[in-house]
Design a protein around this motif. Structure first.
Motif, PDB file in Angstrom:
ATOM      1  N   VAL A   1      50.965  32.526  43.262  1.00  0.00           N
ATOM      2  CA  VAL A   1      51.769  33.602  43.851  1.00  0.00           C
ATOM      3  C   VAL A   1      51.626  34.836  42.966  1.00  0.00           C
ATOM      4  CG1 VAL A   1      54.069  34.306  44.588  1.00  0.00           C
ATOM      5  CG2 VAL A   1      53.389  31.892  44.752  1.00  0.00           C
ATOM      6  N   ILE A   2      51.116  35.902  43.559  1.00  0.00           N
ATOM      7  CA  ILE A   2      50.920  37.156  42.829  1.00  0.00           C
ATOM      8  C   ILE A   2      51.973  38.135  43.318  1.00  0.00           C
ATOM      9  CG2 ILE A   2      49.335  39.065  42.361  1.00  0.00           C
ATOM     10  CD1 ILE A   2      47.911  35.813  43.542  1.00  0.00           C
ATOM     11  N   LEU A   3      52.803  38.617  42.400  1.00  0.00           N
ATOM     12  CA  LEU A   3      53.838  39.596  42.749  1.00  0.00           C
ATOM     13  C   LEU A   3      53.378  40.978  42.361  1.00  0.00           C
ATOM     14  CD1 LEU A   3      55.480  36.908  42.737  1.00  0.00           C
ATOM     15  CD2 LEU A   3      57.433  38.313  42.113  1.00  0.00           C
ATOM     16  N   THR A   4      53.583  41.915  43.268  1.00  0.00           N
ATOM     17  CA  THR A   4      53.261  43.303  42.966  1.00  0.00           C
ATOM     18  C   THR A   4      54.204  43.810  41.878  1.00  0.00           C
ATOM     19  OG1 THR A   4      52.693  45.377  44.052  1.00  0.00           O
ATOM     20  CG2 THR A   4      54.802  44.438  44.611  1.00  0.00           C
ATOM     21  N   GLY A   5      53.791  44.839  41.183  1.00  0.00           N
ATOM     22  CA  GLY A   5      54.630  45.413  40.150  1.00  0.00           C
ATOM     23  C   GLY A   5      55.969  45.850  40.707  1.00  0.00           C
ATOM     24  N   GLN A   6      57.028  45.453  40.028  1.00  0.00           N
ATOM     25  CA  GLN A   6      58.378  45.813  40.455  1.00  0.00           C
ATOM     26  C   GLN A   6      58.895  46.970  39.604  1.00  0.00           C
ATOM     27  OE1 GLN A   6      60.182  44.529  43.182  1.00  0.00           O
ATOM     28  NE2 GLN A   6      58.080  43.889  43.548  1.00  0.00           N
ATOM     29  N   MET A   7      59.625  47.832  40.286  1.00  0.00           N
ATOM     30  CA  MET A   7      60.222  48.998  39.666  1.00  0.00           C
ATOM     31  C   MET A   7      61.716  48.709  39.428  1.00  0.00           C
ATOM     32  SD  MET A   7      57.426  50.559  39.804  1.00  0.00           S
ATOM     33  CE  MET A   7      57.925  52.046  38.978  1.00  0.00           C
ATOM     34  N   PRO A   8      62.390  49.533  38.645  1.00  0.00           N
ATOM     35  CA  PRO A   8      63.815  49.311  38.379  1.00  0.00           C
ATOM     36  C   PRO A   8      64.725  49.911  39.446  1.00  0.00           C
ATOM     37  CG  PRO A   8      63.007  51.062  36.989  1.00  0.00           C
ATOM     38  CD  PRO A   8      61.813  50.538  37.753  1.00  0.00           C
TER      39      PRO A   8
ATOM     40  N   THR B   1      64.642  47.337  32.401  1.00  0.00           N
ATOM     41  CA  THR B   1      63.967  46.037  32.286  1.00  0.00           C
ATOM     42  C   THR B   1      64.775  44.961  32.985  1.00  0.00           C
ATOM     43  OG1 THR B   1      62.957  46.700  30.190  1.00  0.00           O
ATOM     44  CG2 THR B   1      63.076  44.327  30.643  1.00  0.00           C
ATOM     45  N   GLU B   2      66.090  44.977  32.808  1.00  0.00           N
ATOM     46  CA  GLU B   2      66.948  44.002  33.488  1.00  0.00           C
ATOM     47  C   GLU B   2      66.801  44.104  35.007  1.00  0.00           C
ATOM     48  OE1 GLU B   2      68.733  41.594  32.173  1.00  0.00           O
ATOM     49  OE2 GLU B   2      68.426  42.175  30.083  1.00  0.00           O
ATOM     50  N   GLN B   3      66.754  45.327  35.538  1.00  0.00           N
ATOM     51  CA  GLN B   3      66.623  45.504  36.986  1.00  0.00           C
ATOM     52  C   GLN B   3      65.252  45.047  37.480  1.00  0.00           C
ATOM     53  OE1 GLN B   3      69.139  46.619  39.295  1.00  0.00           O
ATOM     54  NE2 GLN B   3      67.613  45.572  40.544  1.00  0.00           N
TER      55      GLN B   3
ATOM     56  N   PHE C   1      62.462  46.669  24.911  1.00  0.00           N
ATOM     57  CA  PHE C   1      61.901  45.979  26.076  1.00  0.00           C
ATOM     58  C   PHE C   1      61.729  44.497  25.769  1.00  0.00           C
ATOM     59  CE2 PHE C   1      57.991  44.183  27.832  1.00  0.00           C
ATOM     60  CZ  PHE C   1      58.345  44.115  29.176  1.00  0.00           C
ATOM     61  N   ASN C   2      61.133  44.179  24.610  1.00  0.00           N
ATOM     62  CA  ASN C   2      60.925  42.775  24.241  1.00  0.00           C
ATOM     63  C   ASN C   2      62.233  42.004  24.192  1.00  0.00           C
ATOM     64  OD1 ASN C   2      58.126  42.638  24.032  1.00  0.00           O
ATOM     65  ND2 ASN C   2      58.150  43.464  21.957  1.00  0.00           N
ATOM     66  N   GLN C   3      63.270  42.598  23.636  1.00  0.00           N
ATOM     67  CA  GLN C   3      64.562  41.910  23.545  1.00  0.00           C
ATOM     68  C   GLN C   3      65.128  41.611  24.930  1.00  0.00           C
ATOM     69  OE1 GLN C   3      65.756  40.574  20.714  1.00  0.00           O
ATOM     70  NE2 GLN C   3      63.810  41.324  19.931  1.00  0.00           N
ATOM     71  N   ALA C   4      65.071  42.583  25.828  1.00  0.00           N
ATOM     72  CA  ALA C   4      65.577  42.369  27.188  1.00  0.00           C
ATOM     73  C   ALA C   4      64.728  41.329  27.918  1.00  0.00           C
ATOM     74  CB  ALA C   4      65.602  43.686  27.955  1.00  0.00           C
ATOM     75  N   TYR C   5      63.433  41.400  27.761  1.00  0.00           N
ATOM     76  CA  TYR C   5      62.498  40.479  28.406  1.00  0.00           C
ATOM     77  C   TYR C   5      62.739  39.041  27.933  1.00  0.00           C
ATOM     78  CZ  TYR C   5      57.847  38.511  29.515  1.00  0.00           C
ATOM     79  OH  TYR C   5      56.812  37.732  29.972  1.00  0.00           O
TER      80      TYR C   5
ATOM     81  N   VAL D   1      59.578  51.443  33.070  1.00  0.00           N
ATOM     82  CA  VAL D   1      58.937  50.130  32.995  1.00  0.00           C
ATOM     83  C   VAL D   1      58.594  49.636  34.396  1.00  0.00           C
ATOM     84  CG1 VAL D   1      61.184  48.944  32.961  1.00  0.00           C
ATOM     85  CG2 VAL D   1      59.154  47.763  32.091  1.00  0.00           C
ATOM     86  N   GLU D   2      57.494  48.911  34.470  1.00  0.00           N
ATOM     87  CA  GLU D   2      57.085  48.185  35.672  1.00  0.00           C
ATOM     88  C   GLU D   2      56.493  46.873  35.197  1.00  0.00           C
ATOM     89  OE1 GLU D   2      54.022  48.599  39.501  1.00  0.00           O
ATOM     90  OE2 GLU D   2      54.338  50.303  38.175  1.00  0.00           O
ATOM     91  N   ILE D   3      56.749  45.790  35.920  1.00  0.00           N
ATOM     92  CA  ILE D   3      56.191  44.484  35.573  1.00  0.00           C
ATOM     93  C   ILE D   3      55.639  43.843  36.835  1.00  0.00           C
ATOM     94  CG2 ILE D   3      56.627  42.176  34.625  1.00  0.00           C
ATOM     95  CD1 ILE D   3      59.059  43.354  33.147  1.00  0.00           C
ATOM     96  N   ASP D   4      54.399  43.350  36.748  1.00  0.00           N
ATOM     97  CA  ASP D   4      53.872  42.488  37.807  1.00  0.00           C
ATOM     98  C   ASP D   4      53.655  41.109  37.201  1.00  0.00           C
ATOM     99  OD1 ASP D   4      51.274  42.352  36.571  1.00  0.00           O
ATOM    100  OD2 ASP D   4      50.573  44.053  37.726  1.00  0.00           O
TER     101      ASP D   4
END
Length: 131
Positions: free
Chosen positions: A27-34, A52-54, A90-94, A120-123
């Protein structure tokens, strides 16, 4: 053939994409925005920790629509617009969202800008169990 998913409960797309694509249990998720799926026009949360939480909540929402969770993620790519300033926070929240012994593989990249003015954006890539 892959399956393409765009969920009504998911964040409003900021570009032409599917929330997720699945093939053979991958399952590949597109990059999510906050952005807040319940209030897509609301201002973004303030600061890297809240954003990052969002983003992680949005990834969890999309995975949940597929019957999966953050624990099914095997790889993430994160993009930060203020890399040097925000990397540690970011690392702490992640880290708060993953078991220490089961951290996904990850690449974090500094970029000049992201859609909607995000910090931040994460896929990610997830895998269905037992396939």
């Amino acid at each position: 053939m892959p399956d393409f998913f765009l969920f009504d409960k998911g964040p409003r797309p900021v570009a032409p994409f599917s929330h997720a694509v699945e093939s053979d249990g991958w399952v590949i998720l597109t990059g999510q925005m906050p952005t807040d799926p319940a209030a897509p026009d609301a201002p973004l949360p303030e600061g890297i920790t809240a954003q990052t939480e969002q983003v992680l909540a949005n990834l969890a929402l999309i995975l949940g629509e597929l019957g999966l969770g953050l624990d099914h993620i095997v790889q993430c790519r994160a993009y930060l617009t203020e890399f040097e300033r925000d990397y540690e926070a970011f690392n702490q929240a992640y880290l708060a969202h993953f078991e220490p012994a089961r951290l996904p593989a990850r690449t974090t990249v500094g970029v000049t800008a992201l859609a909607v003015g995000a910090l931040v954006e994460i896929d990610c890539v997830a895998r269905r169990p037992d396939l």
